[in-house]
Scaffold this active site. Structure first.
Site, PDB file in Angstrom:
ATOM      1  N   CYS A 147       1.450   1.884  12.504  1.00 36.34           N
ATOM      2  CA  CYS A 147       2.591   2.658  12.025  1.00 36.34           C
ATOM      3  C   CYS A 147       3.004   3.721  13.040  1.00 36.34           C
ATOM      4  O   CYS A 147       4.159   4.090  13.090  1.00 36.34           O
ATOM      5  CB  CYS A 147       2.256   3.319  10.695  1.00 36.34           C
TER       6      CYS A 147
ATOM      7  N   GLY B  64       0.812  -1.214   0.000  1.00 37.06           N
ATOM      8  CA  GLY B  64       0.000   0.000   0.000  1.00 37.06           C
ATOM      9  C   GLY B  64       0.846   1.264   0.000  1.00 37.06           C
ATOM     10  O   GLY B  64       0.514   2.254  -0.663  1.00 37.06           O
TER      11      GLY B  64
END
Ligand code: PLP
Length: 390
Positions: free
Chosen positions: A335, A71
């Site tokens: 993240c 992604g």
């Protein structure tokens, strides 16, 4: 101890059937898809077959599918490649939102630092931007709008069709990061009206390290990675054949089961949200706007503001304590957890810093059960009581 994995927005387990489809390409069919001999042709066939299957799932043409390393690369290629492709037309501007994934936000911010024409729209309290906001930000030199489908931290859905209409009316390309919704919703690119769309294999029970950027016929963009003519000159590098086959298998399976999975997840999402009242000794803030705005079915983000005069709950400690009792969840997004910075998404929706740092994201999967939700609520309740001195 029962272990309960509720971090599916970070990644999902590999479906054994997907592994089965990949395995021959990791063992005996190891050819390079660019080689002309039979082993190479076998690999080429597997890649092109996967391309057709992915295209069918997205309502696209095979030539519009570019395989990437995931992604992040798909998002970077869309932003950087998209802007480069339109420079000659005099269109150089980018419009995006403050609640995008870092894979969109960072390139946008870098562009802004370098003097580029970038508008970063503030989302509403529910986490999404509206077609009207996008319309207001588009100018004559806007090249590209990049807005995500479902937010990875809080699950809010954006009206992509509405934004696509605005973009089309102004001859602006629309990129949509659909990493969190691929395999859960019908992502027909024509119905959505997008020019560029990112998906990532490991979010729908496929392998990690492989993704797709859909590039519509009209959005002709050049490569980010140069040094090979693979993917019709749009992405250099020897193809990850097993990964590509796995992604296609996983996307096909997920697309077939999408309705059933979404219904199952909605039921679990409601069960979890309904159980929060009883499970939390103090106040809580539901950051996923369930019941107020459309959301993805698999995410519940909740924060725990300081209880009265008490100290705020330390989000990192909360996650570690839940983990010690077998419940695996994330702080904000995978993240940003580990970096211990408050989530930019929670900041963008106006959450106070203290509260945002005590936010937890539960993200549910196709194999999550009602029992697991109930057990997680019990563990949450015990943990909060201990941490808040209740
Ligand atoms: N975009 C969104 C919305 C995501 O949730 C993620 C992963 O967390 C990415 C992009 C990055 O995808 P990948 O992990 O495949 O690089």
């Amino acid at each position: 101890m029962q272990t309960i994995y509720l971090d599916h927005a970070a990644t999902t387990p590999l479906d054994p059937k997907v592994f089965e489809a990949m395995e021959p390409h990791l063992r005996e069919h190891y050819g390079n898809a660019s080689s002309v001999h039979r082993m190479g042709r076998k690999a080429r066939f597997a890649v092109e077959d996967a391309r057709e299957r992915v295209a069918a799932c997205l309502g696209a043409e095979p030539g519009e599918i570019v395989f990437t390393s995931g992604g992040t690369e798909a998002d970077n290629l869309a932003i950087k490649g998209g802007l480069r492709a339109r420079r000659e037309e005099g269109r150089t501007g980018l419009v995006t939102s403050a609640s995008e994934h870092e894979a969109v936000l960072r390139p946008a911010e870098r562009l802004q630092e370098d003097g580029g024409e970038v508008t970063i729209l503030p989302p509403a309290g529910h986490g999404a931007v509206s077609p009207d906001q996008v319309a207001g930000a588009i100018g004559e030199t806007t090249a590209l709008v990049s807005i995500m489908h479902a937010n990875n931290e809080i699950g809010t859905l954006t009206d992509i069709e509405g934004i696509a209409e605005v973009c089309r009316a102004h001859n602006v390309w629309l990129h949509c990061d659909a990493v969190q919704t691929a395999g859960l919703f019908d992502l027909d690119v024509t119905d959505l009206g997008v020019d560029l769309l990112s998906v990532s294999g490991h979010k729908f029970y496929g392998p990690k390290g492989v993704g797709v950027l859909y590039v519509s016929g009209r959005a002709d963009l050049g490569p980010l990675l140069e040094g090979g003519s693979q993917e019709r000159d749009r992405r250099g590098g020897t193809e990850n054949v097993a990964g590509i086959v796995g992604l296609a298998e996983a996307l096909e399976r997920a697309t077939e089961a999408a309705e059933e999975r979404t219904e199952h997840l909605r039921g679990l999402q409601k069960r979890l949200v309904d159980g929060l009242d009883a499970a939390t000794p103090g106040p809580f803030v539901l950051n996923t706007p369930v019941g107020e705005h459309p959301t993805a079915p698999h995410v519940v983000n909740v924060a725990f503001p300081p209880n009265g005069d008490g100290e705020p709950v330390d989000g990192e400690m909360l996650i570690l304590n839940l983990d010690m009792k077998g419940v695996m969840v994330s702080a904000g997004s995978a993240c940003t957890s580990g970096a211990l910075e408050p989530s930019h998404v929670l900041e963008a929706i106006g959450l106070e810093r203290k509260t945002a740092s005590a936010a937890v994201r539960f993200s549910l999967g196709k194999d999550t059960t009602e029992d697991e939700i109930d057990r997680s609520l019990e563990v949450l309740s015990d943990t909060l009581q201990r941490m808040q001195g209740g």
